[in-house]
Scaffold this motif. Structure first.
Motif, mmCIF file in Angstrom:
data_model
loop_
_atom_site.group_PDB
_atom_site.id
_atom_site.type_symbol
_atom_site.label_atom_id
_atom_site.label_comp_id
_atom_site.label_asym_id
_atom_site.label_seq_id
_atom_site.Cartn_x
_atom_site.Cartn_y
_atom_site.Cartn_z
ATOM 1 N N PHE A 147 0.778 -1.125 -0.151
ATOM 2 C CA PHE A 147 -0.114 -0.070 -0.147
ATOM 3 C C PHE A 147 0.723 1.165 0.044
ATOM 4 C CE2 PHE A 147 -3.350 2.735 0.981
ATOM 5 C CZ PHE A 147 -3.047 3.684 1.843
ATOM 6 N N ARG A 148 1.822 1.259 0.906
ATOM 7 C CA ARG A 148 2.422 2.358 0.996
ATOM 8 C C ARG A 148 3.622 2.842 -0.055
ATOM 9 N NH1 ARG A 148 4.572 5.207 5.977
ATOM 10 N NH2 ARG A 148 5.052 6.571 4.293
ATOM 11 N N ALA A 149 3.961 1.654 -0.763
ATOM 12 C CA ALA A 149 4.775 1.728 -1.947
ATOM 13 C C ALA A 149 3.990 2.571 -3.121
ATOM 14 C CB ALA A 149 5.203 0.242 -2.591
ATOM 15 N N LEU A 150 2.832 2.038 -3.174
ATOM 16 C CA LEU A 150 1.812 2.584 -4.292
ATOM 17 C C LEU A 150 1.574 4.056 -3.745
ATOM 18 C CD1 LEU A 150 -0.654 -0.280 -5.249
ATOM 19 C CD2 LEU A 150 1.175 0.647 -6.596
ATOM 20 N N VAL A 151 1.283 4.510 -2.705
ATOM 21 C CA VAL A 151 0.518 5.602 -2.226
ATOM 22 C C VAL A 151 1.824 6.764 -2.014
ATOM 23 C CG1 VAL A 151 -0.306 6.991 -0.242
ATOM 24 C CG2 VAL A 151 -1.546 4.800 -0.887
ATOM 25 N N SER A 155 1.960 9.953 -4.422
ATOM 26 C CA SER A 155 2.021 11.281 -3.834
ATOM 27 C C SER A 155 3.345 11.681 -4.267
ATOM 28 C CB SER A 155 2.075 11.100 -2.426
ATOM 29 O OG SER A 155 1.011 10.442 -1.939
ATOM 30 N N ALA A 156 4.280 11.174 -4.482
ATOM 31 C CA ALA A 156 5.553 11.853 -4.949
ATOM 32 C C ALA A 156 5.435 12.248 -6.503
ATOM 33 C CB ALA A 156 6.756 10.965 -4.852
ATOM 34 N N PRO A 214 -2.822 11.838 0.338
ATOM 35 C CA PRO A 214 -4.053 10.735 -0.049
ATOM 36 C C PRO A 214 -5.085 10.766 0.513
ATOM 37 C CG PRO A 214 -1.726 9.748 0.364
ATOM 38 C CD PRO A 214 -1.832 11.292 0.931
ATOM 39 N N VAL A 215 -5.326 11.248 1.959
ATOM 40 C CA VAL A 215 -6.669 11.308 2.257
ATOM 41 C C VAL A 215 -7.569 12.658 1.757
ATOM 42 C CG1 VAL A 215 -6.024 13.143 3.999
ATOM 43 C CG2 VAL A 215 -8.140 11.563 4.502
ATOM 44 N N LEU A 237 -6.225 0.458 -2.371
ATOM 45 C CA LEU A 237 -7.116 0.481 -0.886
ATOM 46 C C LEU A 237 -7.458 -0.884 -0.756
ATOM 47 C CD1 LEU A 237 -10.018 2.879 -2.067
ATOM 48 C CD2 LEU A 237 -8.305 3.119 -0.339
ATOM 49 N N LEU A 238 -7.247 -2.103 -1.774
ATOM 50 C CA LEU A 238 -7.337 -3.442 -1.430
ATOM 51 C C LEU A 238 -6.089 -3.936 -0.420
ATOM 52 C CD1 LEU A 238 -8.676 -5.080 -4.854
ATOM 53 C CD2 LEU A 238 -9.846 -5.013 -2.559
#
Lengths: 159, 159
Positions: A16-20, A24-25, A37-38, B10-11
């Motif tokens: 998840f963090r890798a994607l987000v 974001s970057a 993200p929020v 999200l998954l």
DNA sequence: CGACAAAAGACAGCCAGGGTGTCTATTATT
DNA sequence: AATAATAGACACCCTGGCTGTCTTTTGTCG
């Protein structure tokens, strides 16, 4: 090799963090340094019909006051507009601005590009298999995207 | 069916939260209502050798001050002990208490039980395939487990 | 129609877990 | 010996959650 349950949880979080973080970057590179993200998620919900603080709160499973806070930030930054609701004097009606929609479109494109990269690395069928399994395992629950702090933070960490 | 990149993110988050929320709820049922995921993670790192605030901060990729804060909470609750370091007068040496180790053991068992349940639902081979792929995609990066707010919050939400 | 309940948003203050800055003491390096 | 690096403590700040309270507006019911 069988892993521990905690490792599994961390792998999911890491994915998840890798994607987000990457998304974001990239958004920041494109000039949107103030979009967390929020914020993206809230704008999606607003664009999808959550046109009041209370409804946004319900969509995000947070209190209306918290939702109102996020809305205030988004409004301040020009991503969301808020005006009186002609149908109900209690309400303020929310709308995503053109600027906000631009963020949403770019965010969408970036996430899809990142997903494509993943599909290229492990195979599209494998990725869909993962998605299907995760949907079966956890996708039925509305995921709460509340992300105070770390996920809402500026890019460029860790300290 | 091909999904969007944002849905994939999200998954992954949903999967993570499903595991972590279930584990936290079970730990609370067993009497540890004040143990947040971030506490568990910090205790693991301490048990694994992060015996000072600075080292813990490095392990968790957070500042030493933030690490010290978490340590203070853990100490207050009896999960971690802190005393002077005989080798270096600048340092405070950290140790996980018996109580802390009990939390760690139970947490480990709970997470493994949850993982087994997932393996039973989708098949052990499929689950390992997911783990391998995630490891390849995102496992090389140390995942930052900083979880202010939502993940550290009490069980029993949403509001 | 009036009384009351429910809902809306605004305001206020609180919280957890992050952050930065500063400082003094200690240790390591030159 | 001088200086640089490191440790922890203290102080204050931030984000995105929370709860409580209040006034106004709308909906429901008798």
């Amino acid at each position: 090799m069988s892993r521990s349950g905690a490792d599994l949880a961390l792998l999911l979080l890491g994915g998840f963090r890798a994607l987000v973080d990457a998304a974001s970057a990239e958004l920041a590179d494109r000039g949107y340094e103030d979009v967390r993200p929020v914020h993206d998620f809230a704008m999606r919900a607003i664009a999808a019909g959550a046109d009041s603080a209370s409804e946004l709160g319900r969509r995000l499973s947070i209190t209306k006051q918290s939702a109102a806070k996020t809305i205030a930030v988004l409004q301040e930054r020009g991503y969301v507009a808020r005006d009186t609701d002609p149908r109900d004097a209690r309400r303020k009606r929310l709308q995503v601005t053109e600027l906000g929609f631009d963020v949403l479109r770019q965010g969408e494109a970036i996430f899809d590009e990142l997903r494509d990269q993943w599909a290229q690395r492990i195979g599209a069928a494998e990725l869909e298999s993962i998605e299907d399994h995760l949907t079966a395992l956890a996708g039925a629950q509305p995921v709460r995207f509340d992300t105070p702090g770390w996920i809402a933070r500026d890019i460029g960490e860790p300290a």
